[in-house]
Design an enzyme around this catalytic site. Sequence first.
Site, PDB file in Angstrom:
ATOM      1  N   ARG A 144     -63.918  51.278 -42.825  1.00 44.52           N
ATOM      2  CA  ARG A 144     -65.000  51.900 -42.061  1.00 44.52           C
ATOM      3  C   ARG A 144     -66.317  51.314 -42.557  1.00 44.52           C
ATOM      4  NH1 ARG A 144     -61.583  56.273 -43.628  1.00 44.52           N
ATOM      5  NH2 ARG A 144     -60.603  57.335 -41.856  1.00 44.52           N
TER       6      ARG A 144
ATOM      7  N   HIS B 164     -66.687  48.991 -36.048  1.00 45.15           N
ATOM      8  CA  HIS B 164     -65.432  49.687 -35.794  1.00 45.15           C
ATOM      9  C   HIS B 164     -64.481  48.840 -34.940  1.00 45.15           C
ATOM     10  CE1 HIS B 164     -64.295  53.526 -37.386  1.00 45.15           C
ATOM     11  NE2 HIS B 164     -63.595  53.819 -36.316  1.00 45.15           N
TER      12      HIS B 164
ATOM     13  N   HIS C 190     -55.912  57.299 -42.550  1.00 42.83           N
ATOM     14  CA  HIS C 190     -55.812  58.416 -41.610  1.00 42.83           C
ATOM     15  C   HIS C 190     -55.025  59.556 -42.247  1.00 42.83           C
ATOM     16  CE1 HIS C 190     -56.410  55.730 -37.793  1.00 42.83           C
ATOM     17  NE2 HIS C 190     -57.547  56.087 -38.344  1.00 42.83           N
TER      18      HIS C 190
ATOM     19  N   ARG D 103     -62.382  47.047 -37.356  1.00 40.00           N
ATOM     20  CA  ARG D 103     -61.373  47.957 -37.920  1.00 40.00           C
ATOM     21  C   ARG D 103     -60.223  48.154 -36.917  1.00 40.00           C
ATOM     22  NH1 ARG D 103     -60.357  52.392 -41.476  1.00 40.00           N
ATOM     23  NH2 ARG D 103     -59.820  54.351 -40.440  1.00 40.00           N
TER      24      ARG D 103
ATOM     25  N   TYR E  51     -52.868  53.200 -31.719  1.00 38.50           N
ATOM     26  CA  TYR E  51     -52.688  51.755 -31.808  1.00 38.50           C
ATOM     27  C   TYR E  51     -51.361  51.301 -31.220  1.00 38.50           C
ATOM     28  CZ  TYR E  51     -56.851  51.948 -34.600  1.00 38.50           C
ATOM     29  OH  TYR E  51     -58.144  52.179 -35.013  1.00 38.50           O
TER      30      TYR E  51
ATOM     31  N   LYS F  36     -62.866  59.316 -45.565  1.00 41.76           N
ATOM     32  CA  LYS F  36     -63.153  60.653 -45.033  1.00 41.76           C
ATOM     33  C   LYS F  36     -62.412  61.702 -45.852  1.00 41.76           C
ATOM     34  CE  LYS F  36     -64.243  59.572 -40.207  1.00 41.76           C
ATOM     35  NZ  LYS F  36     -63.885  59.835 -38.789  1.00 41.76           N
TER      36      LYS F  36
END
Length: 315
Positions: free
Chosen positions: A154, A257, A283, A260, A292, A185
């Site tokens: 990120r 992004h 994630h 990414r 994806y 995150k």
Amino acid sequence: MPVAPRDPLIQRYLDHIRYEKRLSERTQTLYRDDLIDLEARTTALAVPIVNVQPAHIRRWVGALNSAGRNGRGIARVLSSWRGFYKWLGQQGQIAANPVVDVRAPKAAKPLPKALAVDVAVQLADFERAEAEIDPALEARDRCLVELLYGCGLRLSELLGLDIAASKEARGWVDMDAGEAHVLGKGAKWRRVPVGEPALASLRDWLVIRAAWTVGGEPSPVAIFVNRQGGRLTPQHTRLRLRQRGFLAGVATPVHPHMLRHSFASHVLQSSGDLRAVQELLGHASISTTQIYTRLDFQHLARIYDQAHPKAKKSS
């Protein structure tokens, strides 16, 4: 100067997410804007912010929808409001959270924009003519692309990287081990492999970087800095990547992004290992990564259209 909320409860909450939760500056800005909007709506109805009811929230969601706000944007606003009212409950200011059962209209889930493999490699390998470049800028920008596309980071993770590990560091690259330690995150750490091209570009940049930081630096020491020696900002990084994509002949405007997404799509296409991609991206839920697989199907559909005789439509 950003507009400040008048309600002291909102200001206390903003201080809470800044100093205690330590959310990113961008997230703080989004929360502030959403809560100032909430304050304006309560003021217009002469309803104290602690007396807001679910019916008010649903009415405002309808107004946002009528104004053209999409489902994703409304969901983000509700998340800001929900977090605020949850905190108010913890402070004993309200008995129930009026946002807890309110949901945004369902939004279409657009596929992430990913570059084709050859285009991503074209961007990563792009070199400008020596006569027209600043060697320091070229080394830094090339390294930005290599780490974004090579590691799937990120933007916040990339710009949070420091030269060495420390108690204050939000991330660093272990050159010997060939891996990046990043704080993602949810304040979760993860390790990501760094390929040799990215390591080589990082070594080149670090040699030149010293010229921009003469006279000492604050601790921790950022990998990516501007000419004044300060940590590179997200806004400037987006601008540099967009310019580099244009110069490299990439038809689609390039943003962090996108690289990414390209990393995730290309690793999944080659390996088929969704669980590994989930870990590499950081994630929390594999359902987030499953988007994806839709990109992968698009790849298969293109191959089918190009290769199968019956797939070609008659003119």
